[in-house]
Design an enzyme around this catalytic site. Structure first.
Site, short mmCIF file in Angstrom:
data_model
loop_
_atom_site.label_atom_id
_atom_site.label_comp_id
_atom_site.label_asym_id
_atom_site.label_seq_id
_atom_site.Cartn_x
_atom_site.Cartn_y
_atom_site.Cartn_z
N ILE A 1 0.85 -1.21 0.00
CA ILE A 1 0.00 0.00 0.00
C ILE A 1 0.88 1.25 0.00
CG2 ILE A 1 -1.68 1.32 1.37
CD1 ILE A 1 -2.86 -1.33 2.29
N VAL B 1 4.60 12.36 1.00
CA VAL B 1 4.87 13.79 0.98
C VAL B 1 4.82 14.29 2.43
CG1 VAL B 1 4.17 14.52 -1.33
CG2 VAL B 1 2.43 14.10 0.40
N LYS C 1 14.28 26.09 8.31
CA LYS C 1 13.14 26.86 7.81
C LYS C 1 12.84 28.00 8.76
CE LYS C 1 8.19 26.37 7.03
NZ LYS C 1 7.02 25.49 7.02
N LEU D 1 -3.35 11.40 8.85
CA LEU D 1 -4.36 11.62 7.80
C LEU D 1 -5.65 10.88 8.11
CD1 LEU D 1 -1.96 11.31 4.72
CD2 LEU D 1 -2.79 13.40 5.80
P1 FAD Z 1 0.26 7.56 5.22
O1 FAD Z 1 1.58 8.11 4.89
O2 FAD Z 1 -0.73 7.39 4.11
O3 FAD Z 1 0.51 6.13 5.89
C1 FAD Z 1 -0.52 5.18 6.00
C2 FAD Z 1 0.08 3.87 6.47
O4 FAD Z 1 -0.98 2.94 6.69
C3 FAD Z 1 1.02 3.22 5.47
O5 FAD Z 1 2.11 2.64 6.15
C4 FAD Z 1 0.17 2.12 4.86
O6 FAD Z 1 0.94 1.03 4.41
C5 FAD Z 1 -0.66 1.73 6.07
N1 FAD Z 1 -1.91 1.05 5.71
C6 FAD Z 1 -3.02 1.57 5.16
N2 FAD Z 1 -3.94 0.60 4.97
C7 FAD Z 1 -3.41 -0.53 5.46
C8 FAD Z 1 -3.87 -1.88 5.53
N3 FAD Z 1 -5.06 -2.26 5.08
N4 FAD Z 1 -3.04 -2.80 6.08
C9 FAD Z 1 -1.81 -2.45 6.54
N5 FAD Z 1 -1.33 -1.20 6.48
C10 FAD Z 1 -2.12 -0.26 5.94
N6 FAD Z 1 2.48 17.63 6.36
C11 FAD Z 1 3.34 18.53 6.87
O7 FAD Z 1 3.46 18.65 8.10
N7 FAD Z 1 4.11 19.29 6.05
C12 FAD Z 1 3.97 19.25 4.70
O8 FAD Z 1 4.70 19.94 3.99
C13 FAD Z 1 3.01 18.38 4.15
N8 FAD Z 1 2.78 18.32 2.82
C14 FAD Z 1 1.77 17.52 2.34
C15 FAD Z 1 1.41 17.55 0.99
C16 FAD Z 1 0.36 16.77 0.53
C17 FAD Z 1 -0.05 16.84 -0.90
C18 FAD Z 1 -0.33 15.89 1.39
C19 FAD Z 1 -1.43 14.99 0.89
C20 FAD Z 1 0.04 15.84 2.71
C21 FAD Z 1 1.05 16.65 3.20
N9 FAD Z 1 1.38 16.66 4.55
C22 FAD Z 1 2.28 17.55 5.04
C23 FAD Z 1 0.75 15.71 5.44
C24 FAD Z 1 1.71 14.57 5.72
O9 FAD Z 1 2.12 13.98 4.53
C25 FAD Z 1 0.99 13.53 6.56
O10 FAD Z 1 0.45 14.16 7.68
C26 FAD Z 1 1.96 12.50 7.04
O11 FAD Z 1 2.69 11.95 5.99
C27 FAD Z 1 1.24 11.41 7.76
O12 FAD Z 1 0.64 10.51 6.92
P2 FAD Z 1 0.04 9.22 7.60
O13 FAD Z 1 1.12 8.49 8.29
O14 FAD Z 1 -1.15 9.60 8.40
O15 FAD Z 1 -0.51 8.39 6.35
#
Ligand code: FAD
Length: 506
Positions: free
Chosen positions: A43, A48, A79, A335
């Site tokens: 996945i 980013v 920064k 997220l």
């Molecule tokens: P993700 O990175 O999506 O991780 C999800 C995890 O869940 C992955 O490991 C995946 O493998 C796992 N997973 C999902 N479903 C399953 C399943 N069924 N079984 C097992 N594992 C699963 N934040 C900032 O602070 N500064 C920035 O400059 C910034 N820029 C951004 C730009 C964009 C366009 C976007 C969209 C976001 C940005 N963010 C920024 C936000 C930042 O990217 C996220 O807050 C951060 O990466 C956290 O993501 P996450 O870990 O919640 O989700």
């Protein structure tokens, strides 16, 4: 007596949110707690998220990370703030710098002295009165020096740009060394208690079953537990923050190495530029109601510093938040809990503050509803205040050149933001609401930068003579200019102390 402790914690997801949570809990909880993390390479992560705000230092310090090691391992840079280009009007630029503005006199913030002179046409650009902004404009950098308490150097606030993938890897090493157990694979099914609906286990496609008492949903936009399982619901803020897509692409670095993020407003959104040591991160955040993905990608590719280093990748999102951040025994972090675009680099901070809040509200096995409600109320407050700050950037604009900007200028806004803008328009007053994230200097810089001009100024400014005000304001500018002159360039500062290449050479 029965053990009331929640001793089995399961984190679903290994992106920035998952590994920040795992690292922090591994530091806070002792070895007799079990922390399991599930992630799926198939996945992957959102990939980013490279710009931060200064409070990230509190997180890193709590983990006792060494700053030099952290910056080198993540190809980091420093920064001082964010430059906003074309946001107020085409051709215009202002900086939201971290840290202080000028030097207050008595109980009256510096801004009001500057404002009085500005209204009389007696002072120059606001940029010259913030050490962060003046240094950013000169591509200089130095961290705050506590041995210079009476100098603007003591007021420098800074954050980092870093490679989020490398940061997650760094934290993974940290967490695993402290006993966090990682399972690779996709979650296939989620078990719930038949009466309470509490999540009791997740089972991977491999057949591995991972049971727990507390589940942290870090599964990204899909919200595997908080939404797909518990159907918590989502509050959509698209009418206030209309962007719903981003296209991202890294490119080769260009000189000079700027110590700030740049956000350039485009016809239906904005483009970010984040300089790291080994490359520059770029993306175009836009609304597909106003521009196609192809056109947004073309605009991005036409405005890079150097050669693209990968194919552009489009991400979709819905701006908003979960109806509950904590539901039953599932806490959503990252997220999975909601999303606001990276205009003020707040997402990683929201992960950090959710973790801090989770630590403050860490439950007994009984899970008191009043604790959960309080956790949710604090989270709502934090999200809502950041939302208002972001809306300000879009709404307070003089741009009339495209349907997107006309929509933003004319859209209805939350009453809380309208009140803040009206208060500022009268006598330039800003008050930070309770524990909201952005303090007065941030609001002032963005209000001012977006073209809002107060009709008056703080009445107590007139307690000083015009001559004293003039002298004070001029001195602040001169002292800041001298300090900036003596600072090293950002590139030199990194080369001397934080060069990632030194890691491999060592
Ligand atoms: P993700 O990175 O999506 O991780 C999800 C995890 O869940 C992955 O490991 C995946 O493998 C796992 N997973 C999902 N479903 C399953 C399943 N069924 N079984 C097992 N594992 C699963 N934040 C900032 O602070 N500064 C920035 O400059 C910034 N820029 C951004 C730009 C964009 C366009 C976007 C969209 C976001 C940005 N963010 C920024 C936000 C930042 O990217 C996220 O807050 C951060 O990466 C956290 O993501 P996450 O870990 O919640 O989700």
């Amino acid at each position: 007596m029965q053990d009331q402790r929640v001793r089995e914690v399961v984190i679903v997801g290994g992106g920035t949110a998952g590994w920040m949570t795992a690292a922090a809990l591994s530091k806070v909880l002792s070895k007799d707690y079990s922390i399991r993390l599930v992630e799926s390479e198939e996945i992957g992560t959102v990939g980013v998220g490279e710009a931060t705000i200064p409070l990230i230092k509190v997180f890193n310090t709590a983990l006792e990370l060494d700053e030099q090691d952290f910056v080198r391992r993540t190809q980091g840079s420093f920064k001082l703030g964010i430059e906003f280009v074309n946001w107020h009007q085409l051709g215009d630029s202002y900086i939201h710098g971290f840290g202080k503005i000028g030097q207050d006199l008595g109980v009256v913030p510096f801004y009001h002295y500057w404002l009085k002179l500005h209204q009389q046409g007696l002072v120059g650009h606001f940029d010259d009165y913030s050490i962060n902004t003046a240094a950013a404009r000169a591509n200089k950098f130095l961290p705050a020096r506590s041995d210079r308490p009476n100098s603007p150097i003591a007021d420098i606030g800074y954050a980092y740009h870093f490679d989020a993938g490398l940061y997650a890897r760094f934290l993974r090493g940290y967490a695993e060394a402290r006993g966090v157990v990682r399972s690779e694979g996709k979650v296939a099914t989620v078990e719930q208690h038949p009466e309470s609906g509490f999540v009791t286990a997740v089972t991977l496609h491999s057949g591995e079953r991972i049971g727990g008492q507390l589940f942290i949903d870090c599964s990204g936009f899909r919200g595997l537990l908080i939404e797909q399982t518990l159907q918590t619901g989502y509050i959509d803020w698209t009418h206030w923050l209309p962007c719903n897509r981003a296209v991202a692409v890294p490119c080769e670095s260009a000189t000079p190495l700027t110590p700030y993020t740049r956000s350039t407003a485009r016809k239906a959104g904005w483009q970010w530029r984040i300089p790291l040591q080994h490359r520059t991160g770029n993306g175009h955040v836009f609304s597909n109601d106003f521009i196609s993905e192809d056109e947004a990608t073309a605009i991005l590719l036409a405005n890079l510093d150097g050669k693209p280093l990968a194919d552009p990748r489009v991400l979709s999102f819905v701006t908003g938040k979960r109806r509950k951040f904590w539901n039953k025994n599932v806490v959503a972090v990252g997220l999975a809990s909601g999303f606001m675009e990276p205009l003020e680099s707040t997402s990683i901070h929201l992960i950090q503050s959710a973790i801090a809040r989770l630590t403050a509200f860490f439950p007994h096995a009984g899970f008191e509803q009043i604790d959960i409600d309080e956790f949710n109320a604090h989270s709502d407050f934090e999200f809502d205040k950041i939302r208002d700050f972001l809306i300000l950037h879009y709404h307070a604009t003089d741009r009339t050149d495209t349907p997107f900007w006309n929509y933003c200028r004319n859209m209805d806004i939350p009453d809380s933001l309208r009140h803040k803008m009206e208060l500022f328009r009268s006598n330039g007053r800003i008050f930070r609401d309770g524990g909201e994230l952005f303090a007065e200097p941030s609001w002032v810089q963005v209000m001012h930068g977006q073209g809002l001009r107060p009709r008056g100024y703080h009445a107590l400014v007139d307690a000083q003579t015009d001559e004293a005000i003039r002298k004070h304001v001029d001195t602040v500018r001169a002292v800041i200019a001298n300090c900036v002159q003596a600072m090293p360039t950002h590139a030199d500062f990194i080369a001397k102390h934080f060069d990632a290449k030194a890691l491999h050479a060592a």
